[in-house]
Design a protein around this motif. Structure first.
Motif, PDB file in Angstrom:
ATOM      1  N   GLY A   1       0.833  -1.194   0.000  1.00  0.00           N
ATOM      2  CA  GLY A   1       0.000   0.000   0.000  1.00  0.00           C
ATOM      3  C   GLY A   1       0.870   1.246   0.000  1.00  0.00           C
ATOM      4  N   ASP A   2       0.306   2.351   0.396  1.00  0.00           N
ATOM      5  CA  ASP A   2       1.029   3.620   0.421  1.00  0.00           C
ATOM      6  C   ASP A   2       2.139   3.562   1.466  1.00  0.00           C
TER       7      ASP A   2
ATOM      8  N   MET B   1       1.874   3.494   5.564  1.00  0.00           N
ATOM      9  CA  MET B   1       2.363   2.294   6.266  1.00  0.00           C
ATOM     10  C   MET B   1       3.418   2.667   7.310  1.00  0.00           C
TER      11      MET B   1
END
Length: 140
Positions: free
Chosen positions: A51-52, A56
């Protein structure tokens, strides 16, 4: 085999305090220098699955701080150690293992696993602010 081993309570307290320090320090780094953590996450082969990286890094920093402080204070020690273990496993796999098996931080994380597993398995209540107690249902 289920043997009971007596451990000095002060040594358990010292282990808990010293172990918590690395997680508090790492959590602060994640929150104070999120760009640095983002770059480290982006450098891994697992980036598309995570994910980003910025989010994270922030989320893992918050989890490290919460787990570190609760471990330090001895509040829900087993649960704090479990949270930290759950956060540490993906960090070790994505960041540390990518640097090779002879890389020092990888083995530091392995040692941290050992310390966390001690608190997960034993759930000692020495010098804790709060200790959750399970009811003993063995005699029922």
């Amino acid at each position: 085999m289920n043997k009971s081993i007596e451990v000095n309570g002060t040594s358990v307290f010292i282990l808990r305090v010293l172990l918590s320090g690395i997680f508090i320090s790492a959590g602060l780094t994640h929150l104070i220098k999120p760009e640095l953590i983002t770059l480290r996450i982006e450098a891994t082969a697992f980036t598309p699955f995570l994910g980003d990286p910025y989010i994270m890094g922030i989320l893992s920093g918050i989890a490290l701080l919460i787990g570190g402080f609760t471990l330090l204070l001895g509040v829900y020690t087993r649960q704090a150690a479990l949270l930290l273990l759950v956060v540490l496993v993906p960090i070790t796999i994505t960041i540390q293992m990518g640097n090779g098996l002879m890389h020092g931080p990888l083995w530091k994380n392995v040692a941290l696993f050992g310390g966390l597993l001690f608190f997960i398995i034993n759930n000692p209540n020495t010098y804790c602010l709060y200790h959750s107690k399970k009811k003993n249902y063995e005699n029922i």
